[in-house]
Design an enzyme around this catalytic site. Sequence first.
Site, short mmCIF file in Angstrom:
data_model
loop_
_atom_site.label_atom_id
_atom_site.label_comp_id
_atom_site.label_asym_id
_atom_site.label_seq_id
_atom_site.Cartn_x
_atom_site.Cartn_y
_atom_site.Cartn_z
N TYR A 39 10.11 -16.44 -53.46
CA TYR A 39 9.80 -15.03 -53.19
C TYR A 39 9.23 -14.36 -54.44
CZ TYR A 39 10.57 -10.28 -51.34
OH TYR A 39 10.41 -8.98 -50.90
N LYS A 85 5.35 -13.08 -54.66
CA LYS A 85 5.08 -11.64 -54.79
C LYS A 85 4.30 -11.34 -56.07
CE LYS A 85 6.99 -9.94 -51.00
NZ LYS A 85 6.24 -9.24 -49.97
N1 NAD Z 1 13.41 -4.50 -47.42
C1 NAD Z 1 13.37 -4.60 -48.73
O1 NAD Z 1 14.37 -4.34 -49.43
C2 NAD Z 1 12.08 -4.99 -49.41
C3 NAD Z 1 12.01 -4.86 -50.81
C4 NAD Z 1 10.83 -5.22 -51.46
C5 NAD Z 1 9.75 -5.70 -50.72
N2 NAD Z 1 9.88 -5.82 -49.37
C6 NAD Z 1 8.72 -6.36 -48.65
O2 NAD Z 1 8.33 -5.46 -47.63
C7 NAD Z 1 7.78 -6.20 -46.54
C8 NAD Z 1 8.49 -5.81 -45.26
O3 NAD Z 1 9.87 -6.06 -45.42
P1 NAD Z 1 10.95 -5.67 -44.31
O4 NAD Z 1 12.22 -5.53 -45.03
O5 NAD Z 1 10.43 -4.60 -43.45
O6 NAD Z 1 10.97 -7.09 -43.50
P2 NAD Z 1 11.37 -7.46 -42.01
O7 NAD Z 1 11.92 -8.83 -42.06
O8 NAD Z 1 12.19 -6.36 -41.37
O9 NAD Z 1 9.94 -7.50 -41.27
C9 NAD Z 1 9.03 -8.53 -41.57
C10 NAD Z 1 8.08 -8.66 -40.39
O10 NAD Z 1 7.16 -9.73 -40.72
C11 NAD Z 1 6.98 -10.51 -39.56
N3 NAD Z 1 6.55 -11.86 -39.92
C12 NAD Z 1 7.27 -12.83 -40.53
N4 NAD Z 1 6.54 -13.95 -40.63
C13 NAD Z 1 5.33 -13.68 -40.08
C14 NAD Z 1 4.14 -14.45 -39.88
N5 NAD Z 1 4.07 -15.75 -40.22
N6 NAD Z 1 3.09 -13.84 -39.31
C15 NAD Z 1 3.16 -12.55 -38.90
N7 NAD Z 1 4.26 -11.79 -39.05
C16 NAD Z 1 5.33 -12.35 -39.63
C17 NAD Z 1 8.34 -10.50 -38.86
O11 NAD Z 1 8.24 -10.85 -37.48
C18 NAD Z 1 8.77 -9.05 -39.09
O12 NAD Z 1 8.33 -8.22 -38.04
C19 NAD Z 1 7.92 -7.67 -46.90
O13 NAD Z 1 6.72 -8.12 -47.47
C20 NAD Z 1 9.03 -7.67 -47.93
O14 NAD Z 1 8.95 -8.76 -48.81
C21 NAD Z 1 11.01 -5.48 -48.70
#
Ligand code: NAD
Length: 253
Positions: A157, A161
């Site tokens: 990860y 990133k």
């Molecule tokens: N939630 C956090 O604390 C956080 C912190 C930093 C960064 N992020 C980043 O923000 C983004 C969203 O995070 P989130 O927490 O909303 O995640 P989440 O897991 O709730 O949502 C991720 C979405 O991506 C989709 N997905 C996964 N693999 C896929 C693929 N191969 N093709 C198409 N869609 C796919 C899933 O179906 C899901 O709808 C991510 O990139 C995550 O790394 C999140």
Amino acid sequence: MSAMTSRLDGKVVFLTGAASGIGAAIARRCTDENAAVVCADQSLDGAAALARSLGPKAFAVRCDVTDSASVQDAVDQGLRHFGRLDGLVHNAAAPALDASVLDLPEQQWRLEVDVILTGAFLASKYALAPMLAGGGGSVVFIASQFAHVATGKAVAYCAAKAGLVHLAKAMAVDHAGDGVRVNSLSPGAVATPRLLQRWPDLDAANAALGPDHLLGRIGKPQEIAAAAAFLLSADASFITGTDLLVDGGYATR
Ligand SMILES: NC(=O)c1ccc[n+]([C@@H]2O[C@H](COP(=O)([O-])OP(=O)(O)OC[C@H]3O[C@@H](n4cnc5c(N)ncnc54)[C@H](O)[C@@H]3O)[C@@H](O)[C@H]2O)c1
């Protein structure tokens, strides 16, 4: 809640990972700001449920961002539906496995890197041409505070990133002359299904993770969506090749 603007009036945005968490909040913020959104997710049911709740300015497509044909088909469907493309947000990420290089199965390394990094490459590959045809646009990659500071047991990860932040810079160099801005956005911990599944509830997540952020709490998906809408809009017209930390001060110390 602050009053919404119509900064994205007439724009069409292709959004990956739209069905959940931050993606769903970005889709909602874009439609609130009068953009049309192609809600792309590997879960068509999830994307379709979101699109139904957002109305005719949202269109759901199935899209596995690791699969070239699937991404091309999803972009084509979005183009046929809305007729143009002005923005791309690559937000999808696979569930991460807590592991060091010693324990991380190779297949899991490939999955995390593929969804985050190859997904950004493929989404850009197919979304950029229609954006160029329409005179330019804005690309936003959702990265992470862990692109900037490392954390334990998250090697794939963190590496993917960090790569995403630099991919945005490299693309910004290539496409500034075409009228396409490319930036990344790095959230801190945000209350989404991905994060909350690790804790019994929001209070427990805040108690555990809040103190790591200067602001003393984790973020809301809407706070990330507001920053994404800014980068997509003409308010960010002189911003390209940068990373916007929206992390409550996590990476500051
Ligand atoms: N939630 C956090 O604390 C956080 C912190 C930093 C960064 N992020 C980043 O923000 C983004 C969203 O995070 P989130 O927490 O909303 O995640 P989440 O897991 O709730 O949502 C991720 C979405 O991506 C989709 N997905 C996964 N693999 C896929 C693929 N191969 N093709 C198409 N869609 C796919 C899933 O179906 C899901 O709808 C991510 O990139 C995550 O790394 C999140």
